[in-house]
Design an enzyme around this catalytic site. Structure first.
Site, PDB file in Angstrom:
ATOM      1  N   HIS A 262       0.861  -1.184   0.000  1.00 62.10           N
ATOM      2  CA  HIS A 262       0.000   0.000   0.000  1.00 62.10           C
ATOM      3  C   HIS A 262       0.899   1.236   0.000  1.00 62.10           C
ATOM      4  O   HIS A 262       1.587   1.503   0.989  1.00 62.10           O
ATOM      5  CB  HIS A 262      -0.894  -0.005   1.227  1.00 62.10           C
ATOM      6  CG  HIS A 262      -1.590   1.308   1.439  1.00 62.10           C
ATOM      7  ND1 HIS A 262      -2.554   1.763   0.577  1.00 62.10           N
ATOM      8  CD2 HIS A 262      -1.439   2.263   2.372  1.00 62.10           C
ATOM      9  CE1 HIS A 262      -2.984   2.941   0.994  1.00 62.10           C
ATOM     10  NE2 HIS A 262      -2.312   3.267   2.085  1.00 62.10           N
ATOM     11  N   ASP A 264       1.019   5.186  -0.202  1.00 67.11           N
ATOM     12  CA  ASP A 264       0.282   6.442  -0.166  1.00 67.11           C
ATOM     13  C   ASP A 264       0.794   7.362  -1.266  1.00 67.11           C
ATOM     14  O   ASP A 264       1.990   7.668  -1.318  1.00 67.11           O
ATOM     15  CB  ASP A 264       0.454   7.112   1.196  1.00 67.11           C
ATOM     16  CG  ASP A 264      -0.320   6.384   2.289  1.00 67.11           C
ATOM     17  OD1 ASP A 264      -1.508   6.093   2.068  1.00 67.11           O
ATOM     18  OD2 ASP A 264       0.260   6.105   3.347  1.00 67.11           O
ATOM     19  N   ASP A 374      -7.075   1.448   3.095  1.00 66.66           N
ATOM     20  CA  ASP A 374      -6.723   2.464   4.101  1.00 66.66           C
ATOM     21  C   ASP A 374      -7.632   3.686   4.080  1.00 66.66           C
ATOM     22  O   ASP A 374      -7.349   4.670   4.739  1.00 66.66           O
ATOM     23  CB  ASP A 374      -5.267   2.899   3.882  1.00 66.66           C
ATOM     24  CG  ASP A 374      -4.723   3.760   5.012  1.00 66.66           C
ATOM     25  OD1 ASP A 374      -5.137   3.564   6.163  1.00 66.66           O
ATOM     26  OD2 ASP A 374      -3.895   4.644   4.736  1.00 66.66           O
ATOM     27  N   HIS A 578      -6.451   9.653  -0.281  1.00 68.20           N
ATOM     28  CA  HIS A 578      -6.960   9.699   1.093  1.00 68.20           C
ATOM     29  C   HIS A 578      -6.003  10.291   2.128  1.00 68.20           C
ATOM     30  O   HIS A 578      -6.311  10.253   3.329  1.00 68.20           O
ATOM     31  CB  HIS A 578      -7.426   8.301   1.533  1.00 68.20           C
ATOM     32  CG  HIS A 578      -6.334   7.289   1.632  1.00 68.20           C
ATOM     33  ND1 HIS A 578      -6.188   6.276   0.714  1.00 68.20           N
ATOM     34  CD2 HIS A 578      -5.355   7.110   2.538  1.00 68.20           C
ATOM     35  CE1 HIS A 578      -5.163   5.517   1.061  1.00 68.20           C
ATOM     36  NE2 HIS A 578      -4.635   6.008   2.172  1.00 68.20           N
TER      37      HIS A 578
END
Length: 1016
Positions: A262, A264, A374, A578
């Protein structure tokens, strides 16, 4: 044997740490290292490879914050290592922190081809297996000295989050860089012992399997000669063979491991660094796929694939081949892993349009799963969007972070506001960065809530947030747990394979209706107000640009700006990631976002102006040209019911909506009265009355005052930019002191000062509308404070409506249970609405999202109910951006007494879509109209495939059933086709045009449809 279990566990931990792990590389020779550094933006690979270098040795500081250093390493494999496995161990100066939050590197060959990425859990690069001796090593390392923003003490204010304030002190100290013999037997012994030790710690003390493992581990440790681990490692492994070979029981929980990182797209690093993080991770994962035939890796976010394609084509070529082989799996079908609470209807739809189209065009892959591990909660309109995009499954993990209530399911059906349902899975491993430890796997099996009716869960496996991905150690642990007694079974699988099996096994799971609210990170609805304003403004400008460009193309033949709109949509979608839109990134990210939004605004304003000028000055019916400046055309983009989309009138000097009622003096305050509403503002600048004249109804609760600014202390227990804790409400200050109160044109001007800040408000009453406009400018210089705008209303409502994607969601106003209590801060788009039978009221806005609604019963003879609606305006957290929101902000709100839901929808659009005036004399007829006020048009555009077809997306906005007719004025439309979000026709969905009267539609509550109308 009578070894105490605690003694064996302690012995295992020390022997692994001090003897066995160091023996993985028993022989080393140093590499020669040179360095070249730049503190500016990263240079092209070719420049970094050819840059002049100087010698550097271990122990030397290097790396300014956000700088890049190119290391050149060279050496020769000793002849005596012939026949051995040799690798380089390259320590850039890694700290004990996790990967992704410190220095990182990407290794290149001299010709510029990437080898693999480096991080603190993956610092070895294979040289030869087996070596012949004498091999020459010549590598270059592009190393990023990204500062550790979070540091040893989390949530502390830091200037490192902005290159302009980070300074130039070296961030790291170079570690050792060596060639080393790799002892695979010792490496395997380490993993044997780790897996068994972790499993042993999770098994019941009274169970035989725990003691069986304990005794085997004890025998293995006895077999190791601590002075010669390498010579005795195999003997130790032999002692463990039998317990590792014992298979799992048939009823064991089954875990689908999905290789994952994951990443970001921005957070504690800027966007440009994410481009490199993705390249490093993808390089590592393609190399790992080559090493292990069972391993499967998945990566979401089409934007990140696009970055690799643009910036690291050599890496992308390897990725593309691995995708074709079915081993590197594009997941999720979205442009980025976006926030889903705040993006508007069209933006949320376009996340899937652009994401899925990229994967289809690039790889021939269409995702049926949505991958959002997330994201900070999920809006109730999302299931319909997922289904309309052609997907049917959802994965997230974040709901396990909720602090008040434990979500009751791990596998379930999620139902949205229109009745659409999506098969949903929350991994019980409770991590999107699973490291494949025995403890995590045991937790997943123990935690799984569907025991007895389902047996499968998913484990996203690999270092994430800052990237890194899966390691060879994780893959090796998974192999040991493929079938191991006492453990869940583990198998590498793609997300779609997991979902297909899980759905087949559990065809009728429980249903959860409505939003998936995260009981944490509520302040992300308010932090970084300028980023949120930029998003809201950009969404509406995109709507206008498509609308008017389409109208100009149909009416005048003007070219449609396909490329520009595609690029601008992707830019806005990227910033809905996000940690960007929620305001939880470093200062660099948000200052860059402000500049980007300004650029986007300029480009979209230009597209709108060009299209409107073409329409206003289009050739008249007799063939003559209109005279520029001889009149004025008013363009109204309101996408609502009979108002049409678009509408315009010729030669209007001013619109009725722009006219405001006069202000009269009353005691120490003022009165605004337009015959529909009478609004009283007292000497404190507060709204003490908002009287609906026709309904003979007062909106403001007795003895209370609206337009009340309230200031609270705001220091959450952790996660400063993310969280607001319930105790903030314990202390608050009503801002009632004024420095100025006077009439300003047709508005009442109120000025206040508090702390180091200043606020100016203009309150006005349009001449012919039942709404009070409130324009607020705040020059904000507070820290750790929370600013609210409150309206205590004389309404008894058990629930209220908040706008969300393609409709609205109801939330209770009471706190009967912990589930209701936990929603003390929630999200709305353009409006909140509450009502009693026969009368309601709305609060609309142009850029805010966070709000709270509370109720109380008045004391005394009245005993009526006061329901208070508060819009969240500003916060001032100091981490990760210590200057969050300092400066000038502008907000527009309107209170709409007597409003039904349709009024709230209309006024919400009005606050966000200004009328535009263009010189010209040609009246512009409405291109698209719908004959029902409940139906909202959310997009008018030309088809993405450039066929010239018209695409119209609309939805039922009131929550009821309706029949409506869509009419198009501009070309002969003999049919319309229902499509999915990607504008692909759905089976048997032609909608005949009844004698060119229009397209008849029957819509269920909140139903969204996309229509494609071929142009003859």
């Amino acid at each position: 044997m009578h070894d105490d279990r605690k003694l064996v566990e302690a012995r295992l931990e020390r022997v692994l740490r001090e003897r066995i792990r160091p023996a993985i590389h028993p022989q080393t020779v140093p590499l020669t290292v040179e360095i070249w550094s730049t503190s500016g933006e990263p240079v092209p690979v070719a420049e970094g490879l050819s840059a002049p270098t100087r010698p550097i040795s271990a122990g030397t500081p290097w790396g300014t914050p956000w700088g890049t250093s190119w290391f050149k390493v060279s050496g020769t494999v000793p002849e005596e290592w012939a026949g051995r496995t040799v690798e380089a161990v390259l320590d850039l100066g890694f700290t004990r922190r996790s990967p992704g939050f410190q220095c990182e590197g990407l290794v290149y060959r001299p010709d510029g081809t990437p080898v693999k990425g480096l991080h603190p859990r993956n610092s070895a690069v294979r040289v030869a297996s087996p070596a012949t001796g004498g091999e020459q090593v010549r590598w270059h390392i592009e190393a990023a000295s990204n500062p550790d923003i979070d540091g040893e003490v989390p949530f502390q204010p830091t200037l490192l989050g902005d290159r302009a304030t980070a300074g130039d002190a070296p961030q790291y100290v170079l570690g050792s860089m060596v060639l080393a013999v790799f002892d695979e037997t010792v490496w395997n012994l380490v993993l044997d012992l780790e897996v068994l030790g972790e499993l042993m710690a999770e098994l019941p003390v009274e169970g035989a399997r725990r003691w069986e493992i304990l005794r085997a581990v004890s025998r293995a440790l006895d077999a190791v000669d601590l002075q010669n681990v390498n010579a005795t490692a195999q003997a130790a492994r032999d002692e463990l063979a039998s317990v590792l070979a014992a298979p799992a029981v048939p009823a064991a929980h089954r875990i689908s491991a999905v290789g994952h990182a994951h990443i970001d797209s921005a957070w504690l690093w800027p966007l440009r660094e994410t481009v490199r993080k993705v390249a490093r991770t993808a390089s590592n994962m393609t190399a790992l796929l080559d090493d292990d035939p069972d391993f499967v890796f998945t990566m979401s976010q089409a934007q990140q694939f696009a970055w690799i394609k643009e910036h690291r084509p050599e890496v992308y070529a390897r990725v593309k081949q691995a995708v074709a082989d079915g081993r590197f799996v594009p997941a999720g079908g979205m442009w980025v892993e976006s926030d889903t609470n705040m993006p508007g209807s069209e933006a949320m739809a376009r996340q899937f349009v652009h994401g899925k189209r990229f994967f289809i065009d690039e790889f021939g892959v269409e995702n049926e799963e949505v991958w959002l591990p997330d994201t900070f909660g999920f809006a109730a309109g999302l299931p319909q969007i997922i289904k309309a995009a052609g997907s049917k499954w959802l994965l997230t993990q974040k709901i396990s972070w909720s602090r008040t209530n434990t979500f009751p399911h791990h596998t379930f059906t999620w139902e949205g506001i229109d009745g659409s349902r999506v098969f949903t899975h929350f991994p019980p491993v409770d991590s999107y960065n699973c490291e494949m430890s025995g403890g995590q796997i045991a937790h997943a099996a123990r935690n799984f809530k569907e025991k007895g009716v389902a047996s499968r869960s998913l484990a996203p496996t690999g270092y994430g947030d800052g990237g890194g991905g899966t390691t060879r150690e994780m893959v090796a642990k998974a192999a040991r747990m493929r079938s191991l007694e006492g453990s869940a079974t583990v198998e590498w699988e793609a997300p779609a394979a997991f979902f297909a099996k899980a759905e087949a096994e559990y065809p009728d799971p429980p249903v959860w209706v409505g939003e998936l609210y995260l009981e944490l990170h509520r302040a992300t609805l308010t932090s970084q107000a300028q980023t949120k304003r930029g998003n809201r403004r950009s969404e509406h400008l995109l709507y206008e640009a498509e609308l008017w460009a389409t109208t100009a193309a149909v009416r005048t033949g003007a070219p449609y700006p396909h490329e520009e709109l595609d690029r601008l949509w992707k830019t806005v979608l990227l910033h809905q990631f996000h940690d960007i839109l929620p305001g939880s990134s470093i200062a660099w990210v948000h200052s860059e976002a402000r500049r980007t939004y300004a650029r986007v605004t300029g480009e979209l304003e230009a597209i709108i102006a060009q299209a409107q000028q073409a329409l206003a000055g289009a050739r008249s019916a007799d063939g003559g040209d209109s005279v520029a400046g001889s009149g004025e055309v008013v363009f109204n983009s309101a996408p609502h019911g009979r108002g049409g989309v678009p509408s315009g009138g010729a030669a209007l000097s001013t619109s009725a909506a722009a006219q405001a009622s006069p202000v009269s003096r009353a005691g120490g305050g003022y009165v605004l009265d337009n015959g529909l509403l009478r609004v009283e503002i007292d000497g404190r600048g507060l709204m003490v009355s908002a009287y609906d004249i026709a309904a003979a109804r007062e909106a403001i609760a007795p003895g209370q005052a609206g337009n009340l600014l309230q200031l609270h202390p705001d220091l959450p227990n952790q996660w400063d930019a993310w969280d607001v804790d319930a105790f903030y409400r314990n202390v608050g200050t009503d801002l009632t002191d004024i420095t100025d109160l006077r009439v300003d044109g047709s508005a009442v001007r109120i000025e206040r000062a508090f702390g180091a800040s200043r606020v100016v408000q203009l309150l006005s009453l349009p001449a012919d509308a039942k709404r009070i406009d409130i324009d607020t400018e705040v020059d904000w210089h507070e820290t750790e404070r929370f600013l609210k705008l409150a309206f205590p209303l004389d309404v008894r409502a058990d629930r209220y409506a908040s706008e969300t994607q393609f409709g609205h969601v109801y939330r209770p106003t009471h706190q009967n249970t912990s589930w209701e209590w936990a929603k003390f801060e929630a999200c709305n788009h353009r409006f909140v609405h509450l009502d009693e039978p026969g009368w309601g009221i709305a609060l609309v806005n142009d850029s805010t999202y966070g709000h709270d609604v509370t109720r109380s019963v008045r004391a005394g003879a009245d005993t009526g109910t006061t329901t208070t609606v508060r819009a969240s305006l500003l916060r001032a957290p100091r981490f990760p951006d210590p200057e969050t929101d300092q400066g000038v902000h502008r907000f527009r709100h309107a209170l709409v007494p007597g409003a039904v839901i349709g009024d709230a929808v209309r006024e919400g659009f009005r606050a966000n879509l200004p009328e535009r005036r263009v010189p010209g004399t040609n009246a512009v007829a409405t291109l698209v109209t719908v004959d029902d006020d409940a139906v909202v048009v959310s997009a008018v555009k030309l088809a993405d495939d450039r066929s010239g077809d018209l695409v119209v997306r609309l939805y039922e906005s009131s929550g009821g059933r309706t029949r409506a007719t869509l009419r198009i004025d501009g070309f002969l439309a003999d049919r319309a086709v229902l499509t999915d979000l990607l504008e692909r026709p759905l089976a048997d969905t032609d909608l005949p045009d009844r004698s060119h009267d229009g397209v008849a539609l029957t819509l269920r509550p909140f139903q969204m449809v996309t229509l494609r109308v071929p142009r003859a």
